[in-house]
Design an enzyme around this catalytic site. Structure first.
Site, PDB file in Angstrom:
ATOM      1  N   SER A 119       0.815  -1.213   0.000  1.00 20.90           N
ATOM      2  CA  SER A 119       0.000   0.000   0.000  1.00 20.90           C
ATOM      3  C   SER A 119       0.848   1.262   0.000  1.00 20.90           C
ATOM      4  O   SER A 119       0.304   2.358   0.008  1.00 20.90           O
ATOM      5  CB  SER A 119      -0.929   0.003   1.224  1.00 20.90           C
ATOM      6  OG  SER A 119      -0.186  -0.190   2.412  1.00 20.90           O
ATOM      7  N   HIS A 140      -2.681  -3.230  -5.701  1.00 23.36           N
ATOM      8  CA  HIS A 140      -3.084  -2.852  -4.347  1.00 23.36           C
ATOM      9  C   HIS A 140      -4.597  -3.013  -4.183  1.00 23.36           C
ATOM     10  O   HIS A 140      -5.384  -2.189  -4.638  1.00 23.36           O
ATOM     11  CB  HIS A 140      -2.661  -1.401  -4.070  1.00 23.36           C
ATOM     12  CG  HIS A 140      -3.042  -0.927  -2.711  1.00 23.36           C
ATOM     13  ND1 HIS A 140      -3.262   0.408  -2.426  1.00 23.36           N
ATOM     14  CD2 HIS A 140      -3.253  -1.600  -1.539  1.00 23.36           C
ATOM     15  CE1 HIS A 140      -3.597   0.523  -1.151  1.00 23.36           C
ATOM     16  NE2 HIS A 140      -3.595  -0.676  -0.603  1.00 23.36           N
ATOM     17  N   GLU A 152      -5.630  -0.466  -7.090  1.00 21.32           N
ATOM     18  CA  GLU A 152      -4.626   0.433  -7.657  1.00 21.32           C
ATOM     19  C   GLU A 152      -3.589  -0.419  -8.388  1.00 21.32           C
ATOM     20  O   GLU A 152      -2.968  -1.291  -7.783  1.00 21.32           O
ATOM     21  CB  GLU A 152      -3.920   1.245  -6.566  1.00 21.32           C
ATOM     22  CG  GLU A 152      -4.725   2.402  -6.017  1.00 21.32           C
ATOM     23  CD  GLU A 152      -3.946   3.214  -4.989  1.00 21.32           C
ATOM     24  OE1 GLU A 152      -3.964   4.448  -5.080  1.00 21.32           O
ATOM     25  OE2 GLU A 152      -3.321   2.609  -4.088  1.00 21.32           O
ATOM     26  N   ASN A 190      -3.320   6.044  -0.100  1.00 23.66           N
ATOM     27  CA  ASN A 190      -2.756   6.268   1.228  1.00 23.66           C
ATOM     28  C   ASN A 190      -2.030   7.595   1.361  1.00 23.66           C
ATOM     29  O   ASN A 190      -1.902   8.113   2.467  1.00 23.66           O
ATOM     30  CB  ASN A 190      -1.838   5.103   1.604  1.00 23.66           C
ATOM     31  CG  ASN A 190      -2.641   3.902   2.044  1.00 23.66           C
ATOM     32  OD1 ASN A 190      -3.605   4.025   2.785  1.00 23.66           O
ATOM     33  ND2 ASN A 190      -2.275   2.723   1.567  1.00 23.66           N
TER      34      ASN A 190
END
Length: 282
Positions: A119, A140, A152, A190
């Site tokens: 991540s 991800h 992702e 993130n």
């Protein structure tokens, strides 16, 4: 290449969810972890989630049985040599992931794409420890994997267009929505989310508000389905800390400095829902 058997290395929260999704889409899965007890917990979790899907009439009892039969739990990494595609879902630490990628590079046939569920960690750096950097990519997934549709797809500096298109199409066949992002600490999700959670922690540490009050502000004022501190507990406070440290080190900006309260809670073993206590008790 045609993918029929998928390897998932790491059977924790994300790994068992990824194995569940691949098996549910009809792929044979080798689920690998270092301890049999971890694999047993993973299969129990997958079974529980499949039972929930049966109860909601999303799948049949027969489909549940078939999904479970497609998952082969192993403790031997050498078994991954049989796979046409591998996803790494280990802890968010570069040293561990790089060691795994070196071994996967040695074990797996040279045409196999190696994906990481990281991540925040650099796909470029992971690719550089292998002899197939063009076939290393980020995939991800989001927790809970069987429910969340976003993936992702992260390109490293050397990731080939062929690898990218293959993984993007693969994600679509899993029923997910792939979004392309380039390699940078925290990627998109993130890099935006973790500073929000981190700042919410600062408001608690500084006595601005209680965790309950912070979460109510976001649920009622911003229409978030859960508050940032509940979400942090759900993600795992240790995972949040690892991601903040990756971004702080990688971007060098003090705005990514982990909240001291977060560090203290992780040191005390208060990791959130998985440990029974974080900002809330479970």
């Amino acid at each position: 290449m045609s993918v029929q058997k998928v390897g998932v290395i790491g059977a924790g929260t994300m790994g068992n969810g990824i194995a569940h999704v691949f098996a549910g889409a009809g792929y044979s899965v080798i689920l690998c972890d270092i301890e049999q007890s971890i694999l047993e917990r993973a299969l129990a979790t997958i079974t529980k989630n499949l039972d929930r899907a049966v109860a909601k009439n999303k799948i049949t009892e027969g489909q549940k049985t078939e999904t479970l039969q497609r998952i082969n739990p192993v403790t031997r990494r050498s078994a991954l040599a049989e796979c046409d595609f591998v996803v790494e879902a280990a802890s968010e630490k570069f040293e561990l992931k790089s060691e795994l990628f070196r071994e996967l590079d040695r074990i797996c046939p040279p045409e196999v794409i190696l994906a990481s569920n990281t991540s925040s960690i650099s796909i470029t750096k992971l690719g550089a420890v292998t002899r197939r950097a063009d076939k290393v990519i980020g995939m991800h997934f989001f927790n809970p994997v069987p429910v969340m549709t976003l993936v992702e797809i992260v390109r490293g500096l050397a990731t080939s267009n062929e690898s990218f298109h293959m993984v993007r199409e693969f994600a679509t066949r899993l029923g997910k929505t792939p979004v392309e992002v380039n390699d940078a600490p925290g990627f998109v999700s993130n890099r935006v989310l973790m500073p929000l959670l981190n700042e919410a922690m600062y408001t608690v540490m500084e006595g601005v508000a209680t965790p309950e009050a912070v979460d109510e502000v976001f649920k009622l004022g911003m229409a978030h389905p859960m508050g940032p501190l509940t979400l942090a507990d759900f993600i795992g406070l240790d995972v949040c800390l690892d991601i903040m440290r990756v971004m702080h080190n990688g971007l060098g900006d003090p705005k990514y400095r982990p909240c001291p309260l977060l560090i203290k809670m992780v040191d005390a073993g208060r990791l959130g829902k998985k440990s029974g206590q974080g900002f809330y008790k479970y």
